[in-house]
Design a protein around this motif. Sequence first.
Motif, short mmCIF file in Angstrom:
data_model
loop_
_atom_site.label_atom_id
_atom_site.label_comp_id
_atom_site.label_asym_id
_atom_site.label_seq_id
_atom_site.Cartn_x
_atom_site.Cartn_y
_atom_site.Cartn_z
N MET A 194 74.90 23.19 57.18
CA MET A 194 74.01 22.02 57.25
C MET A 194 74.64 20.88 58.05
O MET A 194 73.96 20.15 58.75
CB MET A 194 73.69 21.54 55.83
CG MET A 194 72.76 22.46 55.06
SD MET A 194 71.15 22.62 55.83
CE MET A 194 70.53 20.97 55.61
N ARG A 195 75.97 20.75 57.89
CA ARG A 195 76.66 19.68 58.62
C ARG A 195 76.55 19.89 60.13
O ARG A 195 76.30 18.96 60.88
CB ARG A 195 78.13 19.64 58.20
CG ARG A 195 78.93 18.55 58.89
CD ARG A 195 80.33 18.44 58.29
NE ARG A 195 81.12 17.46 59.02
CZ ARG A 195 81.88 17.76 60.06
NH1 ARG A 195 81.93 19.00 60.50
NH2 ARG A 195 82.59 16.83 60.67
N ARG A 196 76.70 21.17 60.56
CA ARG A 196 76.58 21.45 61.98
C ARG A 196 75.17 21.18 62.49
O ARG A 196 74.99 20.65 63.58
CB ARG A 196 76.96 22.91 62.27
CG ARG A 196 78.45 23.17 62.31
CD ARG A 196 78.75 24.47 63.01
NE ARG A 196 80.15 24.59 63.32
CZ ARG A 196 80.66 25.50 64.15
NH1 ARG A 196 79.84 26.36 64.73
NH2 ARG A 196 81.94 25.56 64.40
N THR A 197 74.18 21.54 61.68
CA THR A 197 72.79 21.29 62.07
C THR A 197 72.53 19.80 62.21
O THR A 197 71.90 19.35 63.17
CB THR A 197 71.83 21.90 61.04
OG1 THR A 197 72.08 23.30 60.93
CG2 THR A 197 70.38 21.68 61.45
N GLY A 198 73.04 19.03 61.26
CA GLY A 198 72.88 17.58 61.35
C GLY A 198 73.55 17.00 62.58
O GLY A 198 73.00 16.11 63.24
N GLU A 199 74.74 17.53 62.91
CA GLU A 199 75.43 17.07 64.13
C GLU A 199 74.63 17.40 65.38
O GLU A 199 74.55 16.60 66.31
CB GLU A 199 76.81 17.73 64.21
CG GLU A 199 77.83 17.18 63.24
CD GLU A 199 79.17 17.87 63.39
OE1 GLU A 199 80.20 17.23 63.08
OE2 GLU A 199 79.20 19.05 63.81
N LEU A 200 74.01 18.59 65.39
CA LEU A 200 73.20 18.97 66.55
C LEU A 200 72.03 18.02 66.73
O LEU A 200 71.73 17.59 67.86
CB LEU A 200 72.68 20.40 66.38
CG LEU A 200 73.68 21.54 66.61
CD1 LEU A 200 73.08 22.87 66.19
CD2 LEU A 200 74.09 21.59 68.08
N PHE A 201 71.34 17.68 65.63
CA PHE A 201 70.22 16.75 65.72
C PHE A 201 70.68 15.38 66.21
O PHE A 201 70.03 14.75 67.04
CB PHE A 201 69.53 16.63 64.36
CG PHE A 201 68.48 17.65 64.11
CD1 PHE A 201 67.22 17.53 64.67
CD2 PHE A 201 68.75 18.77 63.32
CE1 PHE A 201 66.24 18.49 64.45
CE2 PHE A 201 67.78 19.73 63.09
CZ PHE A 201 66.53 19.59 63.65
N THR A 202 71.83 14.93 65.72
CA THR A 202 72.34 13.62 66.11
C THR A 202 72.73 13.58 67.58
O THR A 202 72.30 12.70 68.33
CB THR A 202 73.55 13.24 65.24
OG1 THR A 202 73.16 13.21 63.87
CG2 THR A 202 74.09 11.88 65.64
N VAL A 203 73.54 14.56 67.99
CA VAL A 203 74.08 14.56 69.35
C VAL A 203 73.00 14.83 70.38
O VAL A 203 72.85 14.09 71.37
CB VAL A 203 75.22 15.58 69.47
CG1 VAL A 203 75.67 15.72 70.93
CG2 VAL A 203 76.40 15.17 68.60
N PHE A 204 72.21 15.88 70.18
CA PHE A 204 71.21 16.23 71.19
C PHE A 204 69.98 15.33 71.11
O PHE A 204 69.25 15.18 72.10
CB PHE A 204 70.84 17.70 71.09
CG PHE A 204 71.92 18.60 71.62
CD1 PHE A 204 72.10 18.77 72.98
CD2 PHE A 204 72.79 19.24 70.75
CE1 PHE A 204 73.11 19.57 73.47
CE2 PHE A 204 73.80 20.04 71.23
CZ PHE A 204 73.98 20.21 72.60
N GLY A 205 69.74 14.72 69.95
CA GLY A 205 68.71 13.69 69.89
C GLY A 205 69.09 12.50 70.75
O GLY A 205 68.27 11.94 71.48
N ARG A 206 70.37 12.13 70.68
CA ARG A 206 70.88 11.03 71.51
C ARG A 206 70.80 11.40 72.99
O ARG A 206 70.34 10.60 73.82
CB ARG A 206 72.33 10.74 71.12
CG ARG A 206 73.06 9.75 72.01
CD ARG A 206 74.51 9.64 71.58
NE ARG A 206 75.33 8.94 72.55
CZ ARG A 206 75.48 7.63 72.59
NH1 ARG A 206 74.84 6.87 71.72
NH2 ARG A 206 76.24 7.05 73.48
N ILE A 207 71.20 12.61 73.32
CA ILE A 207 71.14 13.06 74.72
C ILE A 207 69.69 13.04 75.21
O ILE A 207 69.40 12.59 76.33
CB ILE A 207 71.76 14.46 74.86
CG1 ILE A 207 73.28 14.38 74.66
CG2 ILE A 207 71.43 15.06 76.23
CD1 ILE A 207 73.97 15.74 74.61
N GLY A 208 68.78 13.55 74.39
CA GLY A 208 67.37 13.59 74.79
C GLY A 208 66.79 12.21 75.04
O GLY A 208 66.00 12.02 75.97
N LEU A 209 67.18 11.24 74.22
CA LEU A 209 66.65 9.88 74.38
C LEU A 209 67.26 9.15 75.57
O LEU A 209 66.64 8.23 76.12
CB LEU A 209 66.91 9.08 73.09
CG LEU A 209 66.09 9.48 71.87
CD1 LEU A 209 66.61 8.80 70.62
CD2 LEU A 209 64.61 9.14 72.08
#
Length: 419
Positions: free
Chosen positions: A1-16
Amino acid sequence: MRRTGELFTVFGRIGLLSFGGPAAQIALMHKELVEDRNWLTESQFLRALSFCMLLPGPEAMQLATYAGWRRQGNIGGLIAGCLFFVPGAIVILGLALAYGAYADLSVVQAAFAGIKATVVVIVINALRKVASKALKTNASYGIAVFSFVALFVLDLPYPLVIFLAALAGIWLPKVETIAVSEPAPYHPTHFFKVLGIGSLLWAAPVVVAWLLGASFLVDVGLYFSKLAVVTFGGAYAVLAYMTQTVVGDFGWLTTGEMIDALGLAETTPGPLILVTQFVAMLAGLSQGGIGTALLAGLLTLWVTFVPCFIWIFAGAPLIDWLEGQAKLQAALSGITAAVVGVIANLSLWFAMHVFFQNVVQAEVGPLRISSPDFVTVQWAVVALALLAGALILWRGFGIVSTLAITAGTALILSLVGML
């Protein structure tokens, strides 16, 4: 779950924050994934980027998908790839509907002028860093210079430049020091399984539209599906073809609307190929209203981006396998060196179009050289870029805060008539 949360955080930032086309997006991912987090090594990043540049479709989005796949398998790839283009797609949806209603979004474009000025600084800084890591020998420098000249001056087809760089990587000595490791296993059945399942998913909504007798949506789905598999070298490589068919053959848009579509797509986060969504939605508005526009936009996103996931999920294991193949790795090393020239070409093209209102292409014998009309220099945008450079390189401001400052400054300049 921690890795999934990191993915959402990092790639959400990249996408924005993924403004400015592939050069800026690659630079942003290099900072986030290599410099800040060590999710990819420099070698892995460059190998993956070289591989993605061989594929049709937006290479930056495919690179993000690969990074997510490497982090957390197919689920990670889906999260990273979707977060890369979904923010931009949401913005495009709103802009397309607003454009259809008002056809005047000058205030939005003015605010984004500050963002694009900042992106120029980000790109130049990242190009310097990538070049210092990727170019180690005289041969690699030579390939990078050749690829830049071939694209910017000779206007050679992008696939040809990449093919020649691969040959040079094999023939020229010491393009890069190659340490051949034990080849990672690769099973061809995996490739065909992913390709088969992916192709069925890719075609499904077009088949449904055909069964329902929605001829316009069928035309949209088939056309943008074809476009998705011929977009080698990024969206710019097919813009002329798309303009000709959308305006001339289908009559969906006027030439002026196509120019506006490209201009608005360039101001949004995400891959520039999102211009296809804007085009499809405008065509849908004229064909059947908002409902048709929304369906056309969603269908276009599906047929444009599903192939990107197919290529990566089927071929990503090949990147590790290539490290154990001396000749193929040498070819990939040549492509890696050429990538620096490709990014330099994109960077210069982008900078010229940001700083000047008009860029002309002059033919001198066999050469086709793009150059700005210096009379049309936009001094306010140049000043915004200098402000961004001072904030990032001198004062050490972050990207988000710099973008907010330059976008706000650009909006103020526009309101007082200076932009």
